[in-house]
Design a protein around this motif. Structure first.
Motif: not given
Length: 271
Positions: A148-151, A186-188, A252-253
């Motif tokens: 959820r944070i990734s989205s 990279a963050v994902i 990527a997710e």
């Protein structure tokens, strides 16, 4: 600070509470500021008959758990009117009012039958700053919350990419977009409980195959050529940059969170 104590010891917890208070005084002397304390009463199923479980099915067991929780609340100076975390299930724990460092008291069971642990997780989450929430869910490996944070991050990166892509300088903005998109990947990857690094981002490109990377490069060239068209070309270029970044992020997710290789083109309709 989590003060973990067996629920049966709640009525003889004065010594335990005094130790926590000494720790808090020491923390305050070191200039670390006030720290909230969550009292976690474990082994809730050991009260009364172990066969009477879960307490949702046995009102007498639920009342006994609530009584022990309130006893601890009184022992930490939490006043006489603790507020239940869940109004219709007061035996799940309570908020502690007043000047006490103790802010919550929750009963749990974590051995044979995990009970009320999700309430504890939720309370901890609500009391952590955003940066610590990420670390918290990574430590718990709670991929649903992390996704959820990734989205949310993907949407932010797509918005930034749209602004960059709409800039009137042909080709040069590619030098900004590529690192921006690599940072997003990279963050994902980091949110999926892998190392937050460019090596993680590179693993997505490698694992997804050269066709995805090649198609991405071709779209960037096409987007740059659009800028030859005055005004409208910039707007179209910005839209394409935002859409491409969003699609790349969702691809990527899927790769990091579900282990799926999905081409960015599959997500264009979402954008």
């Amino acid at each position: 600070i989590l003060h973990v104590i067996a629920i049966a010891e709640a009525r003889a917890s004065a010594a335990h509470v005094e130790v926590v208070k000494r720790i808090l005084r020491d923390v305050d002397k070191r200039g670390k500021g006030a720290k909230p304390v969550l009292a976690v009463l474990t082994k809730a199923n050991t009260l009364g008959s172990p066969q009477e479980w879960p307490p949702e099915l046995y009102p007498a067991k639920a009342d006994e758990i609530k009584s022990y929780v309130h006893t601890l609340v009184e022992g930490v100076g939490g006043g006489q009117d603790p507020k239940p975390i869940t109004a219709d299930s007061p035996f799940l724990g309570c908020r502690i009012s007043g000047e006490s460092h103790y802010k919550y008291a929750l009963p749990v069971n974590v051995r044979e039958d995990r009970w009320n642990v999700e309430t504890l997780v939720s309370v901890i989450d609500q009391n952590l700053p955003f940066q610590s929430q990420l670390q918290f869910y990574q430590a718990l490996r709670r991929k649903q919350q992390l996704q959820r944070i990734s989205s949310a991050f993907i949407n932010r990166f797509a918005f930034l990419a749209g602004l960059v892509g709409a800039s009137p300088i042909p080709v040069a903005d590619i030098l900004v977009l590529a690192p921006l998109q690599m940072l997003m990947i990279a963050v994902i990857g980091g949110l999926s409980c892998q190392e937050l690094s460019m090596n993680t981002a590179a693993s997505y490109l490698t694992g997804s195959g050269a066709t995805i990377a090649g198609g991405f490069a071709a779209r960037e060239v096409f987007r740059a050529l659009l800028k030859v068209i005055p005004i409208a070309g910039d707007a179209l270029a910005g839209t394409i940059a935002g859409a491409a970044t969003y699609a790349l992020g969702k691809s990527a997710e899927a790769f990091f969170f579900a282990g799926e290789v999905r081409k960015p083109e599959e997500f264009k309709d979402e954008y």
